[in-house]
Write a protein that holds these residues in place. Structure first.
Motif, mmCIF file in Angstrom:
data_model
loop_
_atom_site.group_PDB
_atom_site.id
_atom_site.type_symbol
_atom_site.label_atom_id
_atom_site.label_comp_id
_atom_site.label_asym_id
_atom_site.label_seq_id
_atom_site.Cartn_x
_atom_site.Cartn_y
_atom_site.Cartn_z
ATOM 1 N N TYR A 24 -8.025 -21.302 -11.788
ATOM 2 C CA TYR A 24 -9.398 -21.786 -11.677
ATOM 3 C C TYR A 24 -10.147 -21.107 -10.529
ATOM 4 C CZ TYR A 24 -7.217 -24.491 -7.957
ATOM 5 O OH TYR A 24 -6.515 -24.847 -6.837
ATOM 6 N N PHE A 25 -9.587 -20.048 -9.970
ATOM 7 C CA PHE A 25 -10.163 -19.404 -8.782
ATOM 8 C C PHE A 25 -11.518 -18.775 -9.076
ATOM 9 C CE2 PHE A 25 -6.017 -18.271 -6.335
ATOM 10 C CZ PHE A 25 -5.611 -19.581 -6.416
ATOM 11 N N ASP A 26 -12.412 -18.907 -8.097
ATOM 12 C CA ASP A 26 -13.639 -18.113 -8.142
ATOM 13 C C ASP A 26 -13.329 -16.763 -7.488
ATOM 14 O OD1 ASP A 26 -13.629 -18.504 -5.363
ATOM 15 O OD2 ASP A 26 -15.268 -19.970 -5.412
ATOM 16 N N ASN A 27 -14.315 -15.888 -7.398
ATOM 17 C CA ASN A 27 -14.070 -14.555 -6.834
ATOM 18 C C ASN A 27 -13.595 -14.617 -5.388
ATOM 19 O OD1 ASN A 27 -14.696 -13.275 -9.216
ATOM 20 N ND2 ASN A 27 -16.831 -12.893 -8.638
ATOM 21 N N ASN A 28 -14.130 -15.556 -4.598
ATOM 22 C CA ASN A 28 -13.717 -15.672 -3.190
ATOM 23 C C ASN A 28 -12.252 -16.061 -3.066
ATOM 24 O OD1 ASN A 28 -16.236 -14.968 -2.254
ATOM 25 N ND2 ASN A 28 -16.933 -17.090 -2.085
ATOM 26 N N LEU A 29 -11.808 -17.080 -3.833
ATOM 27 C CA LEU A 29 -10.396 -17.481 -3.791
ATOM 28 C C LEU A 29 -9.495 -16.370 -4.318
ATOM 29 C CD1 LEU A 29 -10.372 -21.237 -4.882
ATOM 30 C CD2 LEU A 29 -9.771 -20.277 -2.652
ATOM 31 N N ASN A 30 -9.947 -15.694 -5.336
ATOM 32 C CA ASN A 30 -9.162 -14.600 -5.895
ATOM 33 C C ASN A 30 -8.967 -13.493 -4.858
ATOM 34 O OD1 ASN A 30 -8.006 -14.495 -8.564
ATOM 35 N ND2 ASN A 30 -8.963 -12.480 -8.717
ATOM 36 N N ASP A 31 -10.019 -13.148 -4.131
ATOM 37 C CA ASP A 31 -9.915 -12.147 -3.064
ATOM 38 C C ASP A 31 -9.025 -12.633 -1.929
ATOM 39 O OD1 ASP A 31 -11.582 -10.458 -4.455
ATOM 40 O OD2 ASP A 31 -13.375 -10.955 -3.271
ATOM 41 N N GLU A 32 -9.143 -13.923 -1.603
ATOM 42 C CA GLU A 32 -8.362 -14.486 -0.496
ATOM 43 C C GLU A 32 -6.862 -14.443 -0.779
ATOM 44 O OE1 GLU A 32 -8.214 -18.551 2.218
ATOM 45 O OE2 GLU A 32 -9.802 -18.302 0.738
ATOM 46 N N ILE A 33 -6.444 -14.791 -1.988
ATOM 47 C CA ILE A 33 -5.009 -14.766 -2.293
ATOM 48 C C ILE A 33 -4.478 -13.341 -2.264
ATOM 49 C CG2 ILE A 33 -5.268 -14.763 -4.822
ATOM 50 C CD1 ILE A 33 -2.442 -16.441 -2.812
ATOM 51 N N SER A 34 -5.278 -12.381 -2.663
ATOM 52 C CA SER A 34 -4.844 -10.991 -2.624
ATOM 53 C C SER A 34 -4.648 -10.494 -1.198
ATOM 54 C CB SER A 34 -5.856 -10.089 -3.335
ATOM 55 O OG SER A 34 -5.868 -10.383 -4.702
ATOM 56 N N LYS A 35 -5.469 -10.983 -0.282
ATOM 57 C CA LYS A 35 -5.379 -10.551 1.120
ATOM 58 C C LYS A 35 -4.312 -11.314 1.889
ATOM 59 C CE LYS A 35 -10.197 -9.226 1.290
ATOM 60 N NZ LYS A 35 -11.528 -9.670 1.638
ATOM 61 N N LYS A 36 -4.228 -12.624 1.673
ATOM 62 C CA LYS A 36 -3.334 -13.477 2.462
ATOM 63 C C LYS A 36 -1.920 -13.555 1.906
ATOM 64 C CE LYS A 36 -6.499 -16.748 4.573
ATOM 65 N NZ LYS A 36 -6.839 -18.164 4.676
ATOM 66 N N GLU A 37 -1.757 -13.321 0.621
ATOM 67 C CA GLU A 37 -0.480 -13.435 -0.067
ATOM 68 C C GLU A 37 -0.082 -14.884 -0.349
ATOM 69 O OE1 GLU A 37 1.806 -10.844 -1.078
ATOM 70 O OE2 GLU A 37 0.144 -9.503 -0.706
ATOM 71 N N ILE A 38 -0.491 -15.823 0.493
ATOM 72 C CA ILE A 38 -0.169 -17.234 0.301
ATOM 73 C C ILE A 38 -1.436 -18.039 0.569
ATOM 74 C CG2 ILE A 38 1.158 -19.198 1.168
ATOM 75 C CD1 ILE A 38 3.357 -17.232 1.917
ATOM 76 N N LEU A 39 -1.689 -19.015 -0.286
ATOM 77 C CA LEU A 39 -2.909 -19.802 -0.159
ATOM 78 C C LEU A 39 -2.604 -21.245 -0.549
ATOM 79 C CD1 LEU A 39 -6.080 -19.873 0.107
ATOM 80 C CD2 LEU A 39 -6.126 -19.385 -2.335
ATOM 81 N N LEU A 40 -3.055 -22.175 0.254
ATOM 82 C CA LEU A 40 -2.969 -23.596 -0.085
ATOM 83 C C LEU A 40 -4.352 -24.040 -0.534
ATOM 84 C CD1 LEU A 40 -1.194 -26.126 -0.134
ATOM 85 C CD2 LEU A 40 -1.968 -26.592 2.188
ATOM 86 N N ASN A 41 -4.447 -24.555 -1.759
ATOM 87 C CA ASN A 41 -5.724 -24.985 -2.303
ATOM 88 C C ASN A 41 -5.481 -26.190 -3.196
ATOM 89 O OD1 ASN A 41 -7.883 -24.728 -4.677
ATOM 90 N ND2 ASN A 41 -8.751 -23.879 -2.788
ATOM 91 N N ASN A 42 -6.237 -27.257 -2.975
ATOM 92 C CA ASN A 42 -6.070 -28.498 -3.745
ATOM 93 C C ASN A 42 -4.621 -28.992 -3.716
ATOM 94 O OD1 ASN A 42 -8.767 -28.790 -4.602
ATOM 95 N ND2 ASN A 42 -8.451 -27.322 -6.234
ATOM 96 N N ASP A 43 -3.981 -28.888 -2.572
ATOM 97 C CA ASP A 43 -2.585 -29.303 -2.379
ATOM 98 C C ASP A 43 -1.611 -28.547 -3.268
ATOM 99 O OD1 ASP A 43 -2.971 -31.120 -0.318
ATOM 100 O OD2 ASP A 43 -3.473 -32.730 -1.710
ATOM 101 N N LEU A 44 -1.997 -27.381 -3.712
ATOM 102 C CA LEU A 44 -1.103 -26.496 -4.459
ATOM 103 C C LEU A 44 -0.909 -25.213 -3.658
ATOM 104 C CD1 LEU A 44 -2.365 -26.756 -8.150
ATOM 105 C CD2 LEU A 44 -0.113 -27.429 -7.287
#
Length: 116
Positions: A24-44
Motif C-alpha cells: 500500500y506504499f505511496d512513492n515516499n514510503l517506497n523510496d524510504e524502504i529502498s534507502k533504509k532497507e528496514i521500515l516500520l509502518n502501521n506496526d508492520l
C-alpha cells in the motif's frame, strides 16, 4: 492489514528487490524502504529484498559489490521456485559464496533492533 489483524497475524513482510510499488506504499514510503532497507509502518516491519535468487545472473558480483550500510544481504525466493533444478543450484552457489566471503546465516529478526 487484514493479515496483521488476525490472531497470530503477520508482523512483517519483504518488499520487492526492484523499484516497483510495494503493498500500500505511496512513492515516499517506497523510496524510504529502498534507502533504509528496514521500515516500520502501521506496526508492520518491512524489509527490502536486495536480490531475488532466481534473477541473479552473476553471484560473484553480488558479494564484490555489496556495500550495504547494514552489513547484511537479503536474498529472497518463493518456495515454489524450488521445483526448478536451477533454483537449487543457485541456492547452493550463493550459500557457498556467502561462506567464502565470511557471511553467516540467520533470520533477519535475529539481527535487527525491532520493538513494536
Amino acid at each position: 492489514m487484514a493479515m496483521k489483524n488476525k490472531n497470530f497475524g503477520i508482523t512483517g513482510l519483504y518488499t520487492a528487490e526492484d523499484d516497483r510499488q510495494n503493498y500500500y506504499f505511496d512513492n515516499n514510503l517506497n523510496d524510504e524502504i529502498s534507502k533504509k532497507e528496514i521500515l516500520l509502518n502501521n506496526d508492520l516491519l518491512f524489509i527490502h529484498t536486495d536480490y531475488r535468487l532466481e534473477n541473479i545472473n552473476n553471484f560473484n558480483q553480488i558479494f564484490a559489490n555489496n556495500n550495504l550500510n547494514n552489513n547484511y544481504l537479503t536474498i529472497f525466493t518463493h518456495e515454489w521456485q524450488f521445483k526448478e533444478k536451477l533454483t537449487y543450484h543457485q541456492l547452493k552457489q550463493v550459500c557457498e559464496l556467502a561462506i567464502n566471503n565470511n557471511y553467516s546465516f540467520t533470520f533477519i529478526e535475529n539481527i535487527i533492533d525491532y520493538e513494536k
